[in-house]
Design an enzyme around this catalytic site. Structure first.
Site, PDB file in Angstrom:
ATOM      1  N   ASP A 274       0.962  -1.133   0.031  1.00  0.00           N
ATOM      2  CA  ASP A 274      -0.039   0.088   0.052  1.00  0.00           C
ATOM      3  C   ASP A 274       1.009   1.034   0.084  1.00  0.00           C
ATOM      4  OD1 ASP A 274      -1.545   2.251   1.083  1.00  0.00           O
ATOM      5  OD2 ASP A 274      -3.153   0.633   1.338  1.00  0.00           O
ATOM      6  N   HIS A 275       1.072   1.860  -1.085  1.00  0.00           N
ATOM      7  CA  HIS A 275       2.249   2.754  -1.287  1.00  0.00           C
ATOM      8  C   HIS A 275       2.021   3.951  -0.244  1.00  0.00           C
ATOM      9  CE1 HIS A 275      -0.228   5.159  -4.160  1.00  0.00           C
ATOM     10  NE2 HIS A 275       0.671   6.132  -3.776  1.00  0.00           N
TER      11      HIS A 275
ATOM     12  N   HIS B  68      -5.786   3.038   1.097  1.00  0.00           N
ATOM     13  CA  HIS B  68      -5.017   4.003   1.514  1.00  0.00           C
ATOM     14  C   HIS B  68      -5.431   4.703   2.719  1.00  0.00           C
ATOM     15  CE1 HIS B  68      -2.786   2.937  -1.860  1.00  0.00           C
ATOM     16  NE2 HIS B  68      -3.424   3.722  -2.881  1.00  0.00           N
TER      17      HIS B  68
HETATM   18  O1  LIG Z   1      -3.151   4.172  -5.561  1.00  0.00           O
HETATM   19  C1  LIG Z   1      -3.514   5.194  -6.215  1.00  0.00           C
HETATM   20  O2  LIG Z   1      -2.957   6.397  -5.656  1.00  0.00           O
HETATM   21  C2  LIG Z   1      -2.883   7.263  -6.274  1.00  0.00           C
HETATM   22  C3  LIG Z   1      -2.614   8.575  -5.442  1.00  0.00           C
HETATM   23  O3  LIG Z   1      -1.151   8.373  -5.007  1.00  0.00           O
HETATM   24  P1  LIG Z   1      -0.225   9.644  -4.565  1.00  0.00           P
HETATM   25  O4  LIG Z   1       0.769   8.878  -4.050  1.00  0.00           O
HETATM   26  O5  LIG Z   1      -0.083  10.441  -6.023  1.00  0.00           O
HETATM   27  O6  LIG Z   1      -1.027  10.349  -3.457  1.00  0.00           O
HETATM   28  C4  LIG Z   1      -4.198   7.640  -7.116  1.00  0.00           C
HETATM   29  O7  LIG Z   1      -4.069   8.745  -8.099  1.00  0.00           O
HETATM   30  C5  LIG Z   1      -4.722   6.509  -7.828  1.00  0.00           C
HETATM   31  O8  LIG Z   1      -5.955   6.714  -8.498  1.00  0.00           O
HETATM   32  C6  LIG Z   1      -4.664   5.279  -7.009  1.00  0.00           C
HETATM   33  O9  LIG Z   1      -4.757   4.026  -7.509  1.00  0.00           O
END
Ligand SMILES: O=C1O[C@H](COP(=O)(O)O)[C@@H](O)[C@H](O)[C@H]1O
Ligand SMILES: NC(=O)C1=CN([C@@H]2O[C@H](COP(=O)(O)OP(=O)(O)OC[C@H]3O[C@@H](n4cnc5c(N)ncnc54)[C@H](OP(=O)(O)O)[C@@H]3O)[C@@H](O)[C@H]2O)C=CC1
Length: 512
Positions: free
Chosen positions: A179-180, A242
């Site tokens: 989960d990045h 997230h």
């Molecule tokens: O996992 C996802 O995250 C992005 C937003 O990530 P960020 O690190 O740029 O805040 C989101 O745009 C995308 O739809 C979603 O799959």
């Protein structure tokens, strides 16, 4: 760190190019990868090792945080990459892969440590895990680990099925679910912030906190991901994973010096303590929205339903907000407000903690005094990192009138490691602290399941909001007497506006 073979399924894909190769390169350039590196990229298309290495170099030039300069080191790095054709459903390709992995292990003197990274569609996770097992790739003298990308299922049942298929080949402690958001430096800093600052530690409880707001606002729309996003929506794409992970990270209470197991058990406690949503009550606690046409930073943008690949009749949500309660003595009666959406006014992921008025508000008002602005702790997670604390102070130029001031720390170093660097590094070390454990994933799906059902049954309305706003008005109403802290001004500026207008009377509206 022991050296290992990095087996990358989906090596020709978007995620590999944008995130995985740059992360590996930055770890290499930072000297964090000890021992020889071996990466075996996989995909259906035919590529020579040279073409593959050229593609990797291309991705580094475009996406790497660290500069990519011609050097012997860069050439060494690229030589670590080799390519094999593999179609997920063809068992013979795994036998060939096993030969390839073993050959490289011998050539480079790498112990049998194998990292399998599945950067492919989730429908392939189960079959790949099964074939790793059946082909003997998983029988090794060293460790084996599996990294998988979200989405982990579409709902509670499919997530359980997916997990069962992974468990047939990998034990829970061998599975690293990315989960990045958990790799973002400020998210990894949350716990340290709490336990290394007695002031915050003392205040981190329901006695002093009025509410907690977690926002992930984006300016981008659906981009080129219509096929995926129109089936996922903001609930599956952002909220179930997230946003609930941010909630767990924010609300858990850890003892100092805790282990990865402590982190997981405290996170599990938070998600387990979420007050369950009843399907009949979803409308009282959740707001869905979809962006209409509008303007963002001076550019006109189309409505979601006018985006390429999206049906004009789509009822998919691009925004979701919810009010949650944690039934735990520490958080009793503190609402947690969560919102995330696309095509909003600005890109900002942040947690705002609003503290309670310590004095008797009613008493002050009766004496005709303007109530104090609340103290706010704002934790900026991205795109920039920072922490600010809003306090009240006298303005000597305004006859000692009370005014909020914001004490702000912006992270000076813009060259911070990317989330994927942190996470791949941890996975190579075998540290699962910042990965999603199955229990968290299952409990998160369990919490959102009534929302999925209410949406499918058509009982949860879909509100339209203008692109470039902060979401539908219904999301303001969700907060009752509280209000969302706006993102386009600092809390102090916003509070100043509040106090001029009369704080109690003026409920700030998104984008106002
Ligand atoms: O996992 C996802 O995250 C992005 C937003 O990530 P960020 O690190 O740029 O805040 C989101 O745009 C995308 O739809 C979603 O799959
Ligand atoms: N891109 C992103 O920003 C993010 C992606 N993810 C997730 O990461 C995963 C990968 O996404 P992404 O890189 O965008 O996807 P892409 O569609 O860009 O790439 C898919 C990869 O899978 C390979 N592939 C497809 N079918 C097969 C098959 N039958 N056998 C073997 N290989 C196959 C493709 O290679 P070839 O065509 O050569 O077979 C390609 O390398 C997905 O699960 C996605 O949800 C998660 C977060 C963000």
């Amino acid at each position: 760190m022991e050296s290992s073979t990095f087996v990358l399924f989906g090596a020709t894909g978007d995620l590999a190019k944008r995130k995985i190769y740059p992360a590996l390169y930055n770890l290499f350039a930072d000297g964090k990868l000890s021992g020889p590196l071996s990466v075996i990229g996989l995909g259906r298309r035919e590529l020579s090792n040279e073409t593959f290495q050229a593609q990797v170099l291309d991705s580094l030039r475009t996406f790497s945080r660290r500069p990519v300069k011609e050097s012997a080191g860069l050439q060494n790095f690229l030589r670590a990459f080799e390519y094999s054709v593999l179609d997920v459903g063809r068992p013979e390709d795994y036998t060939k892969l096993l030969g390839h992995v073993r050959r490289r292990e011998q050539q480079l003197n790498i112990p049998g440590n194998r990292m399998f990274y599945l950067s492919v569609g989730p429908e392939f996770f189960g079959p790949i895990a099964g074939n790793i097992q059946a082909s003997g790739l998983g029988d090794t003298t060293g460790w084996k680990r599996l990294i998988i990308e979200k989405p982990f299922g579409r709902d509670l049942q499919s997530a359980r099925e997916l997990n069962n298929s992974l468990n047939a080949a990998f034990k829970e402690e061998e599975i690293f679910r990315i989960d990045h958001f958990l790799g973002k430096p400020m998210v990894q800093n949350l716990e340290v912030l709490k336990y290394s600052n007695p002031v915050l530690r003392a205040l981190w409880q329901n006695r002093y906190i009025a509410n907690v707001q977690i926002t992930a606002a984006e300016t981008v729309g659906v981009e080129e991901r219509a096929g995926y996003y129109d089936k996922a929506g903001a609930l599956r794409d952002m909220f179930q994973n997230h946003m609930l992970q941010l909630l767990m990270m924010m609300a858990m209470q850890l003892p100092k010096g805790s282990t990865p197991e402590d982190v997981r058990s405290k996170k599990r406690h938070v998600i387990q303590s979420l007050r369950p949503l009843l399907k009949e009550e979803v409308t009282q606690h959740v707001v869905r929205g979809q962006y209409g046409a509008g303007e963002i930073k001076g550019n006109k943008v189309p409505a979601y339903t006018a985006e390429p690949g999206i049906e004009a009749s789509s009822q998919n949500e691009t925004y979701i907000a919810a009010r949650l309660w944690i039934d735990d003595p520490m958080w009793n009666e503190v609402p947690f407000y969560i919102r995330t959406g696309k095509r909003m006014k600005e890109k900002s992921t942040r947690i705002v903690i609003e503290f309670k008025e310590p004095f008797n508000d009613f008493h002050n008002k009766n004496r005709g005094e303007v109530p104090l602005d609340p103290n706010l702790l704002v934790i900026e997670i991205g795109p920039g990192e920072g922490i600010s604390l809003q306090l009240n102070t006298k303005n000597p130029r305004q006859h000692g009138q009370l005014e909020p001031v914001s004490i702000k720390h912006d992270s000076a170093n813009s060259d911070l490691p990317e989330a994927y660097e942190n996470l791949i590094y941890d996975a190579l070390l075998g540290d699962a602290t910042f990965f999603a454990h199955w229990d968290e994933v299952e409990l998160s799906w369990q919490w959102v399941q009534p929302i999925i059902e209410a949406t499918e049954e058509g009982t949860l309305p879909l509100h339209t909001y203008a692109s470039g706003s902060y979401g539908p008005d219904a999301a303001d109403e969700l907060l009752g007497e509280d209000h969302w802290w706006l993102d386009e001004v600092t809390p102090a500026e916003q509070s100043k506006q509040n106090s001029f207008r009369g704080f109690e009377a003026d409920v700030i509206r998104p984008g106002a």
